[in-house]
Design a protein around this motif. Structure first.
Motif, PDB file in Angstrom:
ATOM      1  N   HIS A   1       3.934  -6.610   3.597  1.00 47.18           N
ATOM      2  CA  HIS A   1       4.545  -5.504   2.861  1.00 47.18           C
ATOM      3  C   HIS A   1       3.676  -5.121   1.660  1.00 47.18           C
ATOM      4  O   HIS A   1       3.437  -3.933   1.405  1.00 47.18           O
ATOM      5  CB  HIS A   1       5.945  -5.895   2.387  1.00 47.18           C
ATOM      6  N   VAL A   2       3.235  -6.116   0.932  1.00 48.68           N
ATOM      7  CA  VAL A   2       2.384  -5.853  -0.232  1.00 48.68           C
ATOM      8  C   VAL A   2       1.106  -5.139   0.198  1.00 48.68           C
ATOM      9  O   VAL A   2       0.693  -4.134  -0.402  1.00 48.68           O
ATOM     10  CB  VAL A   2       2.056  -7.166  -0.964  1.00 48.68           C
ATOM     11  N   ALA A   3       0.482  -5.635   1.266  1.00 50.84           N
ATOM     12  CA  ALA A   3      -0.763  -5.019   1.743  1.00 50.84           C
ATOM     13  C   ALA A   3      -0.529  -3.589   2.192  1.00 50.84           C
ATOM     14  O   ALA A   3      -1.346  -2.691   1.901  1.00 50.84           O
ATOM     15  CB  ALA A   3      -1.340  -5.852   2.885  1.00 50.84           C
ATOM     16  N   ALA A   4       0.575  -3.335   2.902  1.00 47.92           N
ATOM     17  CA  ALA A   4       0.851  -1.989   3.406  1.00 47.92           C
ATOM     18  C   ALA A   4       1.132  -1.015   2.269  1.00 47.92           C
ATOM     19  O   ALA A   4       0.647   0.131   2.283  1.00 47.92           O
ATOM     20  CB  ALA A   4       2.028  -2.033   4.370  1.00 47.92           C
ATOM     21  N   ILE A   5       1.912  -1.433   1.277  1.00 51.65           N
ATOM     22  CA  ILE A   5       2.226  -0.530   0.160  1.00 51.65           C
ATOM     23  C   ILE A   5       0.975  -0.223  -0.642  1.00 51.65           C
ATOM     24  O   ILE A   5       0.755   0.920  -1.074  1.00 51.65           O
ATOM     25  CB  ILE A   5       3.334  -1.140  -0.721  1.00 51.65           C
ATOM     26  N   ARG A   6       0.125  -1.190  -0.843  1.00 49.47           N
ATOM     27  CA  ARG A   6      -1.133  -0.929  -1.549  1.00 49.47           C
ATOM     28  C   ARG A   6      -2.013   0.031  -0.755  1.00 49.47           C
ATOM     29  O   ARG A   6      -2.668   0.920  -1.328  1.00 49.47           O
ATOM     30  CB  ARG A   6      -1.864  -2.244  -1.810  1.00 49.47           C
ATOM     31  N   GLU A   7      -2.029  -0.132   0.570  1.00 52.43           N
ATOM     32  CA  GLU A   7      -2.809   0.790   1.405  1.00 52.43           C
ATOM     33  C   GLU A   7      -2.246   2.204   1.304  1.00 52.43           C
ATOM     34  O   GLU A   7      -3.005   3.183   1.210  1.00 52.43           O
ATOM     35  CB  GLU A   7      -2.799   0.303   2.850  1.00 52.43           C
ATOM     36  N   LEU A   8      -0.909   2.329   1.331  1.00 52.94           N
ATOM     37  CA  LEU A   8      -0.300   3.651   1.174  1.00 52.94           C
ATOM     38  C   LEU A   8      -0.639   4.253  -0.179  1.00 52.94           C
ATOM     39  O   LEU A   8      -0.852   5.465  -0.297  1.00 52.94           O
ATOM     40  CB  LEU A   8       1.217   3.548   1.341  1.00 52.94           C
TER      41      LEU A   8
END
Length: 736
Positions: free
Chosen positions: A572-579
């Motif tokens: 989740h952390v990785a995906a939100i940072r990517e977004l």
């Protein structure tokens, strides 16, 4: 923290209209109610009741709404309009349509309205296929009454406290909620096709460790009231068990299955049992306590004799379906062959077993999601497949396909970008296909066995939602924390979106692991209420990280032995940072997280395990320490690994942000003590925490969920937007 978003009571009012009961009224979904012939069905579309006859290709009104309204007006003296019929509890049989309206039961047949001296079916009452009898539970025993109430008989008489027929495990039985609604306990049983016998399990919870819940403010007033329920925990030697029985209604006899009692650590065990079409056989799935062995059992309903037809074992959990509690995909053919769903090759596929021989029917890097129909004469099976788009496609999008039982002749019957939530009638060759996307409401139609459209049913639009400020969420693909695995989710833009602004982000989380939640469909289940948060100026995401269901076996097993990571919060952390790198308007320095139940666990876990990323959290009914939770979660989904990683209170000293904990005091599924344990650890660590314990609240906090929504909104508005919430009170939500 501050924001240039200034919220008013009008914004809260718009958020309220985004809550599920109100959204559902604006975009109705076709839910077929099958008639006894197994082909025809009816459904409700707005205020109209529609009858569909697929063999004839006809769609008509179930009854004349204007004439029924006029008749009701004459009979009761109350003005009734055809476009607003107060009709509920509708039943259809060969004699007409029965329904409840204005405090009375009615029949509409041959253009005439008549009063009926009968009560509508209540939750937990099961109507026989011929419509003549109703099975129900009373004090743990099985009873049957005629529909007209002229006869009522007991089929068993040996129930006792903790030993009940058709019962659900106490922690999953919704006792608090049912009591509050004035209803009796849940009851599960299955009528034989000829309506003469009942297949029912008997649940044994005697002698199990008990939990005491205290109802601080009982409805009648007076002193607090205690409620006791059996509640064994992981690794307790004691556990609930169940046995199978067949009850003959006319003879009033009972045939006991000869199997010894089987573990019943979760209430879905009785879902996977069924009669053969001719009523000569009973089949059921039996899972070991550790869930690593799954057996298909046969029972002779005349003698109770049992045999094992098929056994599968695994190093980790052996699932019966892609998601817990879904309809079984196991079919026992008239030839004795068994169509069986298995993840033995790393994906969820169909296999045909004939004695010791097994033929793989489907194969590939995708998953069979549901069996729709098996045609034994043509030796074909129709099914829903997830992930047919290949490595670059969305693994969660479902399409309809057909294949021969020998594994040849694979045909895709749908090939579009929509997700197909398709339903099959009990018999017959027609399908009800509900196709949607996050932006397109379910377009319902009837298909024949070749996937050809026969009847268009409904194609609702989104104008009513858009008028309230709603915009569809974006389906996105991101990369997991391992740097290579694709993961998927949904992103809601704030109402009144301005790309020049910077918006705080809320992760609306549910980590499973028994299911997945961010579906590529319209208004997908388990997503909670992100639309309401978007109305309050937040960007909202829902993400399925590694360790959740719906994809490969390896993807799902990522959480096995690591359940404490809450469905890969690092993903989740990785995906939100990517977004955040894609969209400059996402402020990833202001990220909140919220969820309910396992989502409540993940929300608290997020703000404590990732304190530099998640700044604000609201955790509702969270199972914060699964060493003291339901047996199934730790034993089935964590395995034998060290249990200490399941304890969020151990991370209490990490708290840096703002945390609100919410729990119903009478939550029988996730004990309120779970939240108290976390509060105790936070106090010991000298950390500040906000807490709302809801008197009388069940697991869903159903009667006071409007208060939970408002407190959640206030918490995020205050700590992510940096402003005081407006004075607004959310109204109690309709229960229907």
């Amino acid at each position: 923290m501050s924001s240039d978003v200034v919220l008013t009571a009008a914004d809260y009012a718009r958020a309220e209209q985004m809550l599920a009961p109100y959204r559902a009224r604006r975009v109705p979904t076709v839910t077929p109610q099958w008639l006894g012939d197994g082909e025809r069905f009816w459904y409700v579309a707005g205020t109209r009741h529609v009858l569909v006859d697929p063999p004839r290709g006809e769609r008509s009104e179930l009854f004349d709404h204007e004439r029924v309204a006029a008749a009701l007006s004459r009979e009761t003296g109350q003005a009734v309009e055809g476009e607003a019929l107060p009709v509920v509890a509708v039943e259809v049989d060969e004699d007409g349509v029965r329904f409840s309206a204005l405090g009375q039961r009615w029949r509409w047949a041959d253009g005439a309205l008549s009063r009926l001296d009968e009560a509508p079916l209540l939750p937990g009452e099961i109507l026989s296929p011929d419509g003549r009898r109703v099975a129900f539970a009373r004090d743990g025993d099985v009873w049957v009454r005629t529909r007209d109430g002229s006869e009522e008989v007991a089929l068993t008489d040996d129930a006792e406290p903790g030993l009940a027929y058709g019962a659900a495990n106490a922690p999953m039985a919704m006792g608090t909620l049912l009591r509050s609604l004035g209803l009796g306990p849940l009851f599960h049983a299955t009528w034989s096709p000829d309506s003469t016998r009942l297949l029912v399990h008997r649940l044994d919870e005697r002698g199990l460790p008990e939990q005491v819940l205290v109802e601080s403010v009982p409805p009648g007033g007076g002193r607090p009231v205690e409620h006791r329920l059996p509640y064994p925990m992981p690794d307790d030697e004691a556990h609930p068990t169940m046995t199978w029985h067949v009850l003959d209604v006319a003879a009033r006899t009972r045939v006991d299955g000869q199997d010894p009692p089987e573990p019943a650590v979760h209430g879905t065990a009785f879902v996977y049992a069924w009669w053969s079409p001719d009523g000569r056989d009973v089949h059921y799935l039996r899972q070991s306590r550790d869930a690593r062995t799954l057996r298909l059992r046969h029972m002779d309903p005349a003698t109770g004799a049992t045999t094992t037809l098929l056994t599968e074992t695994g190093a980790t959990r052996v699932d019966a379906t892609p998601q817990l509690g879904e309809p079984t995909m196991t079919h026992v053919l008239a030839t004795g062959e068994v169509l069986w769903w298995s993840q033995r090759d790393g994906w969820g596929h169909l296999w045909l077993h004939d004695g010791d021989e097994a033929t793989q029917v489907t194969r590939g890097s995708w998953q069979v999601r549901a069996v729709l129909r098996v045609d034994e004469e043509r030796r074909q099976v129709w099914f829903l497949a997830g992930g047919l788009g290949g490595a670059e496609g969305d693994p969660y999008v479902r399409q309809i396909a057909r294949i021969g039982l020998d594994g040849t002749g694979f045909v895709r019957l749908t090939d579009d970008e929509l997700d197909h939530d398709t339903l099959a009638p009990p018999r017959g060759r027609h399908l009800v296909d509900r196709a949607s996307s996050p932006a397109v409401p379910p377009r319902a139609r009837v298909l024949d066995g070749d996937g050809t459209g026969l009847l268009e049913l409904e194609a609702p639009g989104t104008d009513a939602l858009r008028a309230e400020g709603w915009t569809p969420p974006e389906r996105f693909r991101a990369t997991a924390a391992d740097g290579r695995t694709p993961i998927f989710g949904l992103l809601w833009r704030p109402h009144g979106f301005d790309p020049q602004r910077r918006y705080p982000v809320i992760d609306h989380v549910y980590p499973g692991p028994q299911n997945h939640r961010a579906l590529p469909a319209f208004d997908s289940p388990h997503q909670g209420e992100p639309e309401a948060l978007a109305a309050l100026g937040f960007a909202v995401v829902a993400i399925d990280g590694r360790g959740t269901a719906g994809r490969s076996k390896a993807f799902h097993d990522h959480s096995y032995g690591d359940l404490g990571n809450a469905g890969a919060l690092d993903d989740h952390v990785a995906a939100i940072r990517e977004l955040g790198r894609r969209h400059a308007w996402l402020d990833t320095d202001r990220v909140g997280i919220t969820g309910h139940s396992a989502g409540g666990f993940a929300a608290a876990r997020g703000v404590l395990a990732h304190p530099d990323f998640y700044r604000v959290a609201v955790a509702v009914a969270g199972n914060h320490d699964d060493t003291h939770g339901l047996q199934m979660w730790a034993e089935h989904y964590h395995g034998d690994a060290d249990r200490s990683s399941l304890s969020t209170p151990a991370l209490a000293a990490n708290l840096q942000g703002k945390l609100l904990l919410v729990h119903g005091e009478l939550d029988e599924t996730v004990l309120v003590s779970q939240t108290h344990r976390l509060v105790d650890a936070l106090i010991t660590a000298d950390k500040d925490v906000d807490v709302l314990i809801v008197p009388g609240g069940d697991h869903a906090i159903l009667h006071r969920r409007h208060v939970v929504f408002r407190r959640t909104w206030d918490h995020f508005v205050r700590h992510l937007h940096g402003q005081e919430p407006p004075a607004y009170r959310v109204a109690p939500l309709p229960l229907g």
